[in-house]
Design an enzyme around this catalytic site. Structure first.
Site, PDB file in Angstrom:
ATOM      1  N   SER A 160       0.759  -1.152  -0.130  1.00 49.30           N
ATOM      2  CA  SER A 160       0.086  -0.108  -0.173  1.00 49.30           C
ATOM      3  C   SER A 160       0.687   1.123  -0.065  1.00 49.30           C
ATOM      4  O   SER A 160       0.313   2.294  -0.089  1.00 49.30           O
ATOM      5  CB  SER A 160      -1.115  -0.087   1.249  1.00 49.30           C
ATOM      6  N   VAL A 162      -0.183  -9.859   8.418  1.00 41.92           N
ATOM      7  CA  VAL A 162       0.771 -10.882   8.325  1.00 41.92           C
ATOM      8  C   VAL A 162       1.064 -11.727   9.612  1.00 41.92           C
ATOM      9  O   VAL A 162       1.615 -12.633   9.463  1.00 41.92           O
ATOM     10  CB  VAL A 162       1.674 -10.611   7.134  1.00 41.92           C
ATOM     11  N   ASN A 185       7.000  -8.620   1.261  1.00 44.47           N
ATOM     12  CA  ASN A 185       7.656  -7.448   1.476  1.00 44.47           C
ATOM     13  C   ASN A 185       7.240  -6.946   2.911  1.00 44.47           C
ATOM     14  O   ASN A 185       7.839  -5.933   3.327  1.00 44.47           O
ATOM     15  CB  ASN A 185       7.297  -6.481   0.427  1.00 44.47           C
ATOM     16  N   TYR A 199      14.651  -6.215  14.207  1.00 43.25           N
ATOM     17  CA  TYR A 199      14.379  -6.131  12.762  1.00 43.25           C
ATOM     18  C   TYR A 199      15.742  -7.089  12.348  1.00 43.25           C
ATOM     19  O   TYR A 199      15.637  -7.665  11.312  1.00 43.25           O
ATOM     20  CB  TYR A 199      14.760  -4.597  12.519  1.00 43.25           C
ATOM     21  N   LYS A 247      15.323 -10.176   9.713  1.00 47.35           N
ATOM     22  CA  LYS A 247      15.984 -10.306   8.347  1.00 47.35           C
ATOM     23  C   LYS A 247      17.027 -11.343   8.151  1.00 47.35           C
ATOM     24  O   LYS A 247      17.009 -11.919   7.021  1.00 47.35           O
ATOM     25  CB  LYS A 247      16.420  -8.987   8.024  1.00 47.35           C
TER      26      LYS A 247
END
Length: 252
Positions: free
Chosen positions: A11, A59, A85, A158, A162
């Site tokens: 979005s 998600v 993503n 974070y 990843k």
């Protein structure tokens, strides 16, 4: 051949740029948003071509992941490519948070950045293996981060999420190769998005830009073109790759 592609976190920012790049290549997109349906609809309405749709859901919630995939399959008639993503980036320095805040940051970040992509990958892989046309040609692409390698001192969850996403990608590449499914990832550096604008416009902006010898940060389009290549045109033999897209700001 026109592909049906689910892009999460589409979005705004990198995800919106990915949706635009892939639709510009002639493919149909399920534009996902966590909550902001209006923003996702605005992205969908700006895409070239026809047949695009919007899917909404957190998600970080396994049940919502199932609904997201089911909705995309129903609206597009199937899914050929998943682009993981969606992600969050919340500061929680080890020397600046309470134990409760620390736990909350880790739980939420791992739920959204790692467990969510893992659940979506499982669901899409099951769809690909079970579809009448067979799984061959399916692709699972994830957006990771250079932070997985260089560390993220203010946002350690974070960086860890990843790193896990990169490892997940490589594990899926090996597990799904017998089915003809490609799995790969992109590891961007700093990207010029709304989320990063405060840093870039602040006193530390020049230092961030100077991390790259090009003396700038990535645009969302830089990352989108890399993802678009992996999702559509890259040869099968790049499966398992994590492509660094950081403007030579971090070399390994």
């Amino acid at each position: 051949m026109t592909l049906s592609i689910l892009v999460t976190g589409a979005s705004r920012g990198i995800g919106a740029a990915i949706a635009l790049d892939l639709s510009g290549r002639g493919h149909r997109i399920a534009v996902h948003a966590g909550r902001d349906t209006a923003a996702a609809e605005a992205v969908r309405d700006g895409l070239p071509g026809a047949g695009h749709t919007v899917v909404v859901g957190d998600v970080g919630d396994p049940d919502a992941c199932r609904r997201i995939v089911d909705s995309a399959v129903d609206s597009l008639g199937g899914i050929d490519v998943l682009v993981n993503n969606a992600g969050i980036f919340e500061a929680h320095p080890v020397d600046g948070t309470s134990f409760e805040e620390w736990q909350q940051a880790w739980r939420r970040t791992l739920d959204v950045n790692l467990l969510g992509p893992a659940n979506l990958a499982w669901l899409v892989a099951q769809h690909l293996v079970g579809r009448p046309a067979g799984p061959e040609g399916g692709r699972l692409i994830s957006v990771g981060s250079r932070g997985a390698y260089r560390g993220e001192p203010a946002t350690p969850a974070y960086g860890a999420s990843k790193a896990g996403l990169h490892a997940l990608t490589q594990s899926l590449a090996v597990a799904l190769a017998p089915h003809g499914i490609l799995a790969a990832a992109v590891a961007p550096g700093f990207v010029e998005t709304d989320m990063g604008r405060t840093v870039l416009d602040g006193p530390g902006g020049d230092a961030v830009r100077a991390q790259s010898p090009f003396n700038r940060v990535a645009t969302p389009e830089d990352i989108a073109r890399t993802v678009g290549w992996l999702a559509t045109d890259a040869p099968l033999w790049v499966s398992g790759t994590v492509v660094d897209a950081n403007g030579a700001s971090y070399l390994r």
